[in-house]
Design an enzyme around this catalytic site. Structure first.
Site, PDB file in Angstrom:
ATOM      1  N   GLU A 256       9.236   6.550 -14.805  1.00  0.00           N
ATOM      2  CA  GLU A 256      10.395   7.143 -15.476  1.00  0.00           C
ATOM      3  C   GLU A 256      10.444   6.511 -16.863  1.00  0.00           C
ATOM      4  O   GLU A 256      10.833   5.356 -17.017  1.00  0.00           O
ATOM      5  CB  GLU A 256      11.646   6.834 -14.646  1.00  0.00           C
ATOM      6  CG  GLU A 256      12.779   7.798 -14.874  1.00  0.00           C
ATOM      7  CD  GLU A 256      13.818   7.247 -15.809  1.00  0.00           C
ATOM      8  OE1 GLU A 256      13.685   7.514 -17.027  1.00  0.00           O
ATOM      9  OE2 GLU A 256      14.743   6.580 -15.341  1.00  0.00           O
ATOM     10  N   CYS A 290      17.567   6.610 -21.424  1.00  0.00           N
ATOM     11  CA  CYS A 290      16.340   7.390 -21.586  1.00  0.00           C
ATOM     12  C   CYS A 290      16.692   8.853 -21.807  1.00  0.00           C
ATOM     13  O   CYS A 290      15.901   9.608 -22.349  1.00  0.00           O
ATOM     14  CB  CYS A 290      15.426   7.208 -20.390  1.00  0.00           C
ATOM     15  SG  CYS A 290      16.225   7.629 -18.860  1.00  0.00           S
TER      16      CYS A 290
HETATM   17  C1  UN1 Z   1      17.987   5.902 -17.803  1.00  0.00           C
HETATM   18  O1  UN1 Z   1      18.441   5.730 -18.934  1.00  0.00           O
HETATM   19  O2  UN1 Z   1      16.928   5.305 -17.444  1.00  0.00           O
HETATM   20  O3  UN1 Z   1      21.313  10.812 -16.640  1.00  0.00           O
HETATM   21  C2  UN1 Z   1      18.631   6.720 -16.759  1.00  0.00           C
HETATM   22  C3  UN1 Z   1      21.722   9.756 -17.128  1.00  0.00           C
HETATM   23  C4  UN1 Z   1      21.929   8.579 -16.218  1.00  0.00           C
HETATM   24  C5  UN1 Z   1      20.631   7.888 -15.959  1.00  0.00           C
HETATM   25  C6  UN1 Z   1      19.853   7.472 -17.173  1.00  0.00           C
HETATM   26  N1  UN1 Z   1      22.505   9.050 -14.979  1.00  0.00           N
HETATM   27  O4  UN1 Z   1      21.992   9.637 -18.308  1.00  0.00           O
END
Ligand code: UN1
Length: 519
Positions: A256, A290
């Protein structure tokens, strides 16, 4: 402020004595003089020791009936719920995420437990008809074995739970390497899981180590046949190295990675809604998700109006103390602040900068109007909108993990989709429109694993498949039923009770059709 929590690795249920790779301190990024954790770091050998402990515990854990493992997950969820505020406060103190967001993050752990506790009573296989009589076919989900999970600290408890909860539920044992700068939250999470789940020693191990020691330890553990699956959340660069390492061991990691998530604002967008979405997606969590917004791709007919409103909303947003009512707080840690300074250097003379009373770190000499608290106490950065970005600009092509949003324009939807895909990531994306054709054409053309219509690029719900393509990941998906394929392997069973050898494809009865028949 509280006293620092002393954190060490825990292997086979026992805290590891000593500090093979020295100690580090995890500081509150909103108040750098507040030390949250004093962390004993492990070395590569410690990761191997943890993997061996996990290997030793795995058979018995896999033999524990899945519904019993599901009950353990249920108890973990309840204990996390009963400690929700305390855990969220620790998350806010350690990484500076605003408290309401931290509460949401802990809720995501609870939701993940709620989803998977029932999976303990499903974890279905199939009965499949055979092509021969007196023979039956079946499928079973088997655990993969020992799972090593390496996570970032921007979601120090939610994202780990996406791996660890289903991995445990499926009968795997776990070695977890959390981020060094979120060690206290990780230690609390580990303790809640082990105590809440009544997990036997060795089922869930945690190793605190830096990146280099982790990589070396992982390689040694893979060479020794002690690791069967790796889950990694972090940068695309490190993800590529992990993918290469696991590939050499004939494994595919669950990756990820980063994102350069586009938001298309069409001529038919509700501009107030788009501004609200861009503000949260771009600057929520100080842009350190992310899934954070990378570039707004705006139809040229609404560009000026959108930009004016977006800049006004950004200038008016509250930034500062994450325990106060703010849009965002500090950077997660000094390493992210330093890196963000580098990204700000990508702003060129033909870009127009908006959104604040300065750029870079907020200080007394570089103030932000309306700042909440003392900016000098922590690692706070101005929100920065950069208008006029185009492919070929570093700021357009790369993730900038921080409070920075690029803006560009398009004329046709095809061009918007091309711009949205151009950086080569493919995690999340959004389009603002009231036209179903536009929305569905975008869905089909965008390379992202996740698409929002009239909503932020961030904030995915915990039971939809989460993951990306291209530089954002290798196609693996977390969450919901989809993640089960990461933590189990299908086993096919055929059982012949005819009392003779029936050869597949050869001893199969064929009925005689009449292909020449016509009405
Ligand atoms: C991340 O930044 O690794 O969808 C995950 C989202 C959060 C998860 C982000 N529930 O923004």
């Amino acid at each position: 402020m509280g006293s620092p929590r002393s954190v060490s690795s825990v292997i086979a249920g026992r805290p590891v004595a000593g500090e093979p790779a020295g100690r580090i301190r995890s500081a509150n990024p909103a108040r750098l003089d507040d030390v949250v954790a004093d962390v004993a770091l492990g070395d590569a050998g410690l990761l191997v020791t943890a993997a061996r402990a996990a290997r030793d515990a795995q058979r018995a854990w896999a033999d524990t009936p899945a519904p019993v493992r599901g009950r353990a997950i249920a108890h973990i969820g309840r204990l996390v719920e009963d400690n929700k505020e305390a855990l969220a406060r620790l998350v806010t103190r350690e990484i500076g995420k605003p408290y309401p967001e931290a509460l949401g993050e802990v809720q995501e752990v609870i939701d993940t437990c709620d989803f998977f506790l029932g999976e303990g009573r499903r974890l279905y296989g199939q009965t499949v008809p055979s092509e021969m009589p007196d023979k039956q076919l079946f499928t079973f989900r088997n655990p993969v074995g020992v799972v090593t999970v390496i996570t970032a600290g921007n979601f120090p408890v939610a994202v780990p739970s996406w791996y660890i909860v289903p991995a445990l539920l499926c009968g795997n044992t776990v070695v977890w390497k959390p981020a060094e700068y979120s060690a206290a939250a990780s230690a609390a999470f580990h303790e809640l899981f082990c105590r809440g789940g009544g997990l036997p020693p060795g089922v869930f191990n945690v190793v605190h180590a830096d990146g280099a020691a982790t990589f070396a330890g992982l390689e040694q553990a893979l060479d020794a046949g002690l690791v069967d699956k790796v889950g990694f959340t972090g940068s695309s660069e490190v993800g590529a190295r992990i993918g290469e390492l696991t590939g050499r061991h004939l494994q595919s990691a669950c990756l990820e990675l980063g994102g350069k998530n586009p938001m298309v604002v069409t001529a038919r967008a509700d501009l107030d809604l788009a501004v609200e979405g861009a503000l949260f997606a771009g600057f929520g969590t100080a842009g350190q998700r992310c899934t954070s917004l990378g570039t707004v791709i705006c139809h040229e007919s609404v560009h000026d109006e959108f930009l004016t409103r977006f800049a006004e909303a950004t200038a008016a947003a509250a930034v500062g103390d994450p325990f106060a009512d703010v849009l965002y707080g500090p950077m997660l840690d000094a390493r992210f602040a330093d890196r963000f300074d580098k990204y700000l250097g990508w702003i060129g003379p033909r870009h127009k900068v908006l959104g604040s009373t300065g750029t870079g770190r907020i200080t007394a000499a570089n103030p932000r109007a309306g700042f909440v608290g003392d900016p000098e106490a922590g690692l706070f950065y101005h929100p920065t909108i950069v208008d006029g970005v185009r492919p070929g600009d570093e700021i357009f092509d790369h993730e900038t993990f921080g409070p920075l949003v690029g803006v560009t324009t398009y004329q046709t939807l095809d061009e918007a989709i091309e711009l949205a895909n151009a950086p080569g990531y493919g995690l999340s994306s959004a389009i603002y429109t009231d036209d179903a054709k536009e929305a569905l054409t975008f869905r089909r053309g965008i390379s992202a694993g996740m698409v929002s219509v009239n909503n932020s690029t961030s904030g995915a719900e915990a039971h939809l498949p989460f993951g990306g393509n291209g530089k954002s990941g290798n196609g693996s998906r977390q969450s919901g039923v989809w993640v089960l394929d990461q933590f189990t392997r299908w086993q096919a069973l055929n059982w012949d009770y005819s009392g003779r050898l029936q050869k597949a494809q050869m001893d199969v009865v064929e009925l005689t059709p009449d292909p020449g028949f016509r009405l």
